[in-house]
Design an enzyme around this catalytic site. Structure first.
Site, PDB file in Angstrom:
ATOM      1  N   ARG A 148       0.868  -1.175   0.000  1.00  0.00           N
ATOM      2  CA  ARG A 148       0.000   0.000   0.000  1.00  0.00           C
ATOM      3  C   ARG A 148       0.907   1.228   0.000  1.00  0.00           C
ATOM      4  O   ARG A 148       2.052   1.169   0.457  1.00  0.00           O
ATOM      5  CB  ARG A 148      -0.893   0.026   1.244  1.00  0.00           C
ATOM      6  N   LYS A 172      -2.128  -1.793   7.969  1.00  0.00           N
ATOM      7  CA  LYS A 172      -3.274  -1.187   8.640  1.00  0.00           C
ATOM      8  C   LYS A 172      -3.311  -1.600  10.107  1.00  0.00           C
ATOM      9  O   LYS A 172      -3.052  -2.757  10.440  1.00  0.00           O
ATOM     10  CB  LYS A 172      -4.577  -1.606   7.951  1.00  0.00           C
ATOM     11  N   HIS A 244      -2.013   2.177  -5.878  1.00  0.00           N
ATOM     12  CA  HIS A 244      -2.696   0.926  -5.558  1.00  0.00           C
ATOM     13  C   HIS A 244      -2.778  -0.001  -6.772  1.00  0.00           C
ATOM     14  O   HIS A 244      -2.907  -1.217  -6.619  1.00  0.00           O
ATOM     15  CB  HIS A 244      -4.103   1.230  -5.037  1.00  0.00           C
ATOM     16  N   ARG A 247      -0.185  -2.590  -6.640  1.00  0.00           N
ATOM     17  CA  ARG A 247      -0.524  -3.643  -5.671  1.00  0.00           C
ATOM     18  C   ARG A 247      -1.493  -4.642  -6.299  1.00  0.00           C
ATOM     19  O   ARG A 247      -1.335  -5.859  -6.161  1.00  0.00           O
ATOM     20  CB  ARG A 247      -1.125  -2.993  -4.425  1.00  0.00           C
ATOM     21  N   HIS A 270      -3.977  -9.079   3.983  1.00  0.00           N
ATOM     22  CA  HIS A 270      -5.436  -9.114   4.126  1.00  0.00           C
ATOM     23  C   HIS A 270      -5.817  -9.958   5.338  1.00  0.00           C
ATOM     24  O   HIS A 270      -5.336 -11.084   5.473  1.00  0.00           O
ATOM     25  CB  HIS A 270      -6.096  -9.716   2.880  1.00  0.00           C
ATOM     26  N   TYR A 279      -9.383 -11.168  -6.561  1.00  0.00           N
ATOM     27  CA  TYR A 279      -8.448 -11.363  -7.675  1.00  0.00           C
ATOM     28  C   TYR A 279      -8.762 -12.618  -8.482  1.00  0.00           C
ATOM     29  O   TYR A 279      -8.288 -12.759  -9.600  1.00  0.00           O
ATOM     30  CB  TYR A 279      -7.008 -11.399  -7.149  1.00  0.00           C
TER      31      TYR A 279
END
Length: 298
Positions: A148, A172, A244, A247, A270, A279
């Site tokens: 990110r 995050k 992004h 990514r 994730h 994806y």
């Protein structure tokens, strides 16, 4: 308790209890502030504890006039979270958002770049300028490690474990993970560090930050966006891309080349495999080829 105090308490809850990043907290709070502005504009004096479902429905109706369904859904989700917090803290007995449905939206598939387009973007970097080597290392890291933009700008020299072929990434909620790094990626980071970065007068507090601007401070997210936008213009790329996009391309190309979805989940950071599964829908042609190659009936 007024709206200002309620929002401030909610900020502390999101930061301490849920461990969200400052960017995520700002987005949550922005949703509530939009509601407060609506109340002020319409001279409605309801506070967080007595605002009714009817008033909130009026707000949602106004929002729907100017925002697309995806943005509407985000605001509704943000308000549900806020009122759930008030219920959790016993400030309210009910959540006025419970019966308010979000608009139906399709799942947005991420934009991706081909390997050729990524090579063209990197090839368009002017290496005759000092920031050229830095920008090449930045793009190689965004794509090579699937970071990110906030993870890239926060990357530290002490996070580089090149002997073990890993970098430590802070994602995050300040959650850390180790991501493999390729030899080519290490090569361009080392060139930047040893030939460019050592000549920069580093400002106090940024000594360990890997990617620096000309003033010796950490790069901003906006600067990374600008670098990519300018390179996109240079090669005449018709797609609208952002940091992004690299990514997304990282994950898509790994999947296309046979990588395990769980491994991609870990590399991207994730929490849920459901997020990574998007994806699986990006390249249906590839999935068809996999089925024909590996299904026992074929």
């Amino acid at each position: 308790m007024n709206w200002t105090k309620a929002i401030e308490d909610y900020r502390h809850y999101l930061r301490i209890e849920r461990g969200l990043s400052q960017n995520s907290i700002a987005n949550y709070v922005l949703d509530i502030e939009k509601l407060v502005l609506f109340l002020e504009d319409n001279k409605i004096v309801d506070n967080p504890f007595n605002i009714s479902k009817v008033v909130i429905q009026q707000f949602i109706y106004e929002v729907a006039k100017t925002l697309n369904p995806r943005s509407q859904a985000r605001i509704i989700s943000g308000l549900k979270s806020f009122f759930n917090y008030l219920v959790f803290e016993d400030y309210r007995d009910d959540n006025p958002m419970d019966l308010i449905d979000s608009p139906k939206i399709g799942r947005k598939l991420p934009d991706t770049l081909s390997e050729t387009e990524i090579n063209e973007l990197i090839g368009a970097i002017d290496l005759s300028k000092p920031e050229g080597e830095r920008n090449r290392a930045i793009l190689e890291t965004l794509y090579g490690c699937g970071l990110r933009v906030s993870e890239l700008t926060g990357l530290r020299i002490s996070d580089l474990y090149f002997d073990e072929d890993f970098i430590k990434v802070t994602g995050k909620g300040d959650k850390q993970r180790f991501v493999p790094i390729s030899s080519i990626n290490k090569k361009y980071i080392d060139i930047y560090r040893k030939e460019i970065r050592i000549h920069i007068k580093v400002q106090k507090g940024f000594e360990d930050i890997l990617f620096l601007n000309r003033r010796g401070k950490k790069l901003t997210r906006a600067m990374i966006f600008t670098i990519i936008k300018e390179l996109s213009k240079t090669i005449g790329l018709k797609k609208t891309i952002s940091p992004h996009t690299f990514r997304h391309s990282f994950a898509t190309h790994l999947l296309e080349n046979g990588a395990d979805l769980r491994a991609i989940q870990q590399m991207l950071g994730h929490e849920s495999i459901t997020t990574t599964e998007i994806y699986m829908h990006v390249d249906r042609k590839h999935l068809t080829e996999v089925m024909h190659k590996y299904h026992p009936r074929n």
